[in-house]
Write a protein that holds these residues in place. Structure first.
Motif, PDB file in Angstrom:
ATOM      1  N   ARG A  14       3.021  -1.149 -59.240  1.00 38.73           N
ATOM      2  CA  ARG A  14       1.802  -0.344 -59.307  1.00 38.73           C
ATOM      3  C   ARG A  14       1.584   0.372 -57.978  1.00 38.73           C
ATOM      4  O   ARG A  14       1.713  -0.250 -56.909  1.00 38.73           O
ATOM      5  CB  ARG A  14       0.607  -1.230 -59.631  1.00 38.73           C
ATOM      6  CG  ARG A  14      -0.679  -0.454 -59.907  1.00 38.73           C
ATOM      7  CD  ARG A  14      -1.734  -1.366 -60.486  1.00 38.73           C
ATOM      8  NE  ARG A  14      -3.040  -0.731 -60.491  1.00 38.73           N
ATOM      9  CZ  ARG A  14      -4.151  -1.328 -60.881  1.00 38.73           C
ATOM     10  NH1 ARG A  14      -4.101  -2.585 -61.298  1.00 38.73           N
ATOM     11  NH2 ARG A  14      -5.306  -0.700 -60.858  1.00 38.73           N
ATOM     12  N   PRO A  15       1.267   1.668 -58.003  1.00 38.54           N
ATOM     13  CA  PRO A  15       1.102   2.404 -56.748  1.00 38.54           C
ATOM     14  C   PRO A  15      -0.035   1.844 -55.899  1.00 38.54           C
ATOM     15  O   PRO A  15      -0.990   1.256 -56.409  1.00 38.54           O
ATOM     16  CB  PRO A  15       0.781   3.838 -57.215  1.00 38.54           C
ATOM     17  CG  PRO A  15       1.282   3.909 -58.612  1.00 38.54           C
ATOM     18  CD  PRO A  15       1.121   2.540 -59.183  1.00 38.54           C
ATOM     19  N   ALA A  16       0.079   2.055 -54.595  1.00 42.09           N
ATOM     20  CA  ALA A  16      -0.998   1.669 -53.686  1.00 42.09           C
ATOM     21  C   ALA A  16      -2.273   2.431 -54.040  1.00 42.09           C
ATOM     22  O   ALA A  16      -2.232   3.552 -54.538  1.00 42.09           O
ATOM     23  CB  ALA A  16      -0.593   1.969 -52.242  1.00 42.09           C
ATOM     24  N   ALA A  17      -3.408   1.810 -53.781  1.00 36.87           N
ATOM     25  CA  ALA A  17      -4.696   2.412 -54.110  1.00 36.87           C
ATOM     26  C   ALA A  17      -4.863   3.756 -53.404  1.00 36.87           C
ATOM     27  O   ALA A  17      -4.455   3.929 -52.256  1.00 36.87           O
ATOM     28  CB  ALA A  17      -5.825   1.464 -53.727  1.00 36.87           C
ATOM     29  N   LYS A  18      -5.470   4.685 -54.128  1.00 42.08           N
ATOM     30  CA  LYS A  18      -5.665   6.031 -53.589  1.00 42.08           C
ATOM     31  C   LYS A  18      -6.917   6.626 -54.222  1.00 42.08           C
ATOM     32  O   LYS A  18      -7.134   6.480 -55.429  1.00 42.08           O
ATOM     33  CB  LYS A  18      -4.444   6.902 -53.908  1.00 42.08           C
ATOM     34  CG  LYS A  18      -4.517   8.318 -53.350  1.00 42.08           C
ATOM     35  CD  LYS A  18      -3.264   9.115 -53.728  1.00 42.08           C
ATOM     36  CE  LYS A  18      -2.042   8.603 -53.003  1.00 42.08           C
ATOM     37  NZ  LYS A  18      -0.852   9.472 -53.251  1.00 42.08           N
ATOM     38  N   PRO A  19      -7.748   7.317 -53.450  1.00 44.73           N
ATOM     39  CA  PRO A  19      -8.942   7.935 -54.046  1.00 44.73           C
ATOM     40  C   PRO A  19      -8.571   9.086 -54.971  1.00 44.73           C
ATOM     41  O   PRO A  19      -7.544   9.747 -54.792  1.00 44.73           O
ATOM     42  CB  PRO A  19      -9.739   8.427 -52.826  1.00 44.73           C
ATOM     43  CG  PRO A  19      -8.712   8.581 -51.744  1.00 44.73           C
ATOM     44  CD  PRO A  19      -7.678   7.517 -51.992  1.00 44.73           C
ATOM     45  N   THR A  20      -9.397   9.316 -55.977  1.00 42.73           N
ATOM     46  CA  THR A  20      -9.166  10.399 -56.937  1.00 42.73           C
ATOM     47  C   THR A  20     -10.439  11.216 -57.100  1.00 42.73           C
ATOM     48  O   THR A  20     -11.540  10.761 -56.772  1.00 42.73           O
ATOM     49  CB  THR A  20      -8.752   9.838 -58.306  1.00 42.73           C
ATOM     50  OG1 THR A  20      -9.846   9.069 -58.847  1.00 42.73           O
ATOM     51  CG2 THR A  20      -7.519   8.952 -58.212  1.00 42.73           C
ATOM     52  N   ILE A  21     -10.283  12.417 -57.616  1.00 41.09           N
ATOM     53  CA  ILE A  21     -11.420  13.291 -57.915  1.00 41.09           C
ATOM     54  C   ILE A  21     -11.252  13.835 -59.321  1.00 41.09           C
ATOM     55  O   ILE A  21     -10.200  14.405 -59.654  1.00 41.09           O
ATOM     56  CB  ILE A  21     -11.509  14.465 -56.923  1.00 41.09           C
ATOM     57  CG1 ILE A  21     -11.753  13.955 -55.499  1.00 41.09           C
ATOM     58  CG2 ILE A  21     -12.612  15.446 -57.332  1.00 41.09           C
ATOM     59  CD1 ILE A  21     -11.728  15.045 -54.439  1.00 41.09           C
TER      60      ILE A  21
ATOM     61  N   LYS B 179       4.919  -8.082 -64.845  1.00 43.20           N
ATOM     62  CA  LYS B 179       4.809  -6.742 -64.268  1.00 43.20           C
ATOM     63  C   LYS B 179       5.436  -6.743 -62.873  1.00 43.20           C
ATOM     64  O   LYS B 179       5.238  -7.676 -62.090  1.00 43.20           O
ATOM     65  CB  LYS B 179       3.331  -6.336 -64.186  1.00 43.20           C
ATOM     66  CG  LYS B 179       3.024  -5.142 -63.300  1.00 43.20           C
ATOM     67  CD  LYS B 179       3.587  -3.845 -63.842  1.00 43.20           C
ATOM     68  CE  LYS B 179       3.152  -2.664 -62.961  1.00 43.20           C
ATOM     69  NZ  LYS B 179       3.835  -1.421 -63.349  1.00 43.20           N
ATOM     70  N   ALA B 180       6.200  -5.693 -62.560  1.00 44.97           N
ATOM     71  CA  ALA B 180       6.847  -5.607 -61.254  1.00 44.97           C
ATOM     72  C   ALA B 180       5.806  -5.524 -60.142  1.00 44.97           C
ATOM     73  O   ALA B 180       4.829  -4.772 -60.229  1.00 44.97           O
ATOM     74  CB  ALA B 180       7.755  -4.382 -61.207  1.00 44.97           C
TER      75      ALA B 180
END
Length: 247
Positions: free
Chosen positions: A227-234, A219-220
């Motif tokens: 993989r994108p940097a961590a980010k909060p989600t709702i 995996k790259a």
């Protein structure tokens, strides 16, 4: 080897068509597991529908990806494909990309033949997104109603063959792709009536998925598909939200 076949359409009849085309293409020892979208559209035909179908495909992958060696997004416009390659560690194959890249190995230019006018703009943009515009001879679409999307290949078989032959004689296509999930399996039935190679989109996707899984590439961790940097989600499904958390 286990390969997940994701149908982002809600039609079980289309899933059955996809698997009928996929199973003969699979190597001995390859297990194919199909999932049908739990919500959305019977078949995806527009940009807006593709956005929704792509999001649902990502949710389905998030729920099941750890159980498989590769996955196929089994809709010809490849909804959610690039996002899936960012988020997940296993190889993810788009049915359209697999068909087009296979066609490029069989001739200089390929034609896309499909069953509805509404699909044309989306498929054109799919070709452009994959950088294959110079290899496209043209897109030919049926213009008319059909009784059932799951059975459109049976209802419109002769007209689709006529379109394919016109693409060869008038557009100088070297290869024909019969495109759209409801047309999975049709290539095998009509290939002797078209004077150039005819690519079955689902068979091509299975072979590409097997090849990528066998290569066992990493995996790259850099480049545009890391993989994108961590980010909060709702409000996202828990499994999908976890893919946006810490790696």
């Amino acid at each position: 080897m286990r390969i997940l076949v994701l149908n982002p359409n809600t039609s079980q009849g289309i899933t059955d068509r996809l698997m009928h085309a996929a199973r003969p293409a699979a190597a001995a020892g390859t297990e194919l597991v199909a999932l049908t979208a739990p919500r959305g559209f019977p078949y995806i035909a527009t940009r807006a529908e593709a956005q929704i179908g792509g999001a649902i495909a990502l949710e389905m992958l998030a729920q099941h990806h750890t159980q498989f060696d590769a996955a196929i997004i089994a809709a010809f416009g490849d909804p959610g494909l690039f996002g899936a390659r960012e988020l997940f560690d296993l190889p993810v194959v788009g049915m359209a990309e697999a068909a087009m890249l296979t066609a490029c190995m069989l001739g200089k230019r390929f034609a896309i033949v499909t069953f509805a006018q509404a699909l044309g703009p989306w498929y054109q943009e799919c070709v452009e997104a994959h950088g294959l515009t110079s290899r496209l001879a043209g897109i030919r679409m049926l213009d008319g109603r059909f009784a059932s999307v799951a059975d459109v290949q049976d209802e419109k078989e002769e007209l689709l063959v006529q379109l394919a032959n016109a693409a060869v004689s008038e557009d100088e296509a070297d290869v024909v792709i019969l495109a759209g999930a409801p047309l999975a399996g049709l290539a095998e039935r009509v290939k002797e009536r078209i004077p150039v190679p005819v690519v079955d989109q689902m068979a091509a996707a299975v072979k590409q998925a097997e090849a990528l899984a066998t290569l066992r590439v990493r995996k790259a961790t850099a480049g545009t598909f890391r993989r994108p940097a961590a980010k909060p989600t709702i409000g996202l499904a828990a499994e999908l939200a976890a893919r946006f958390g810490p790696a």
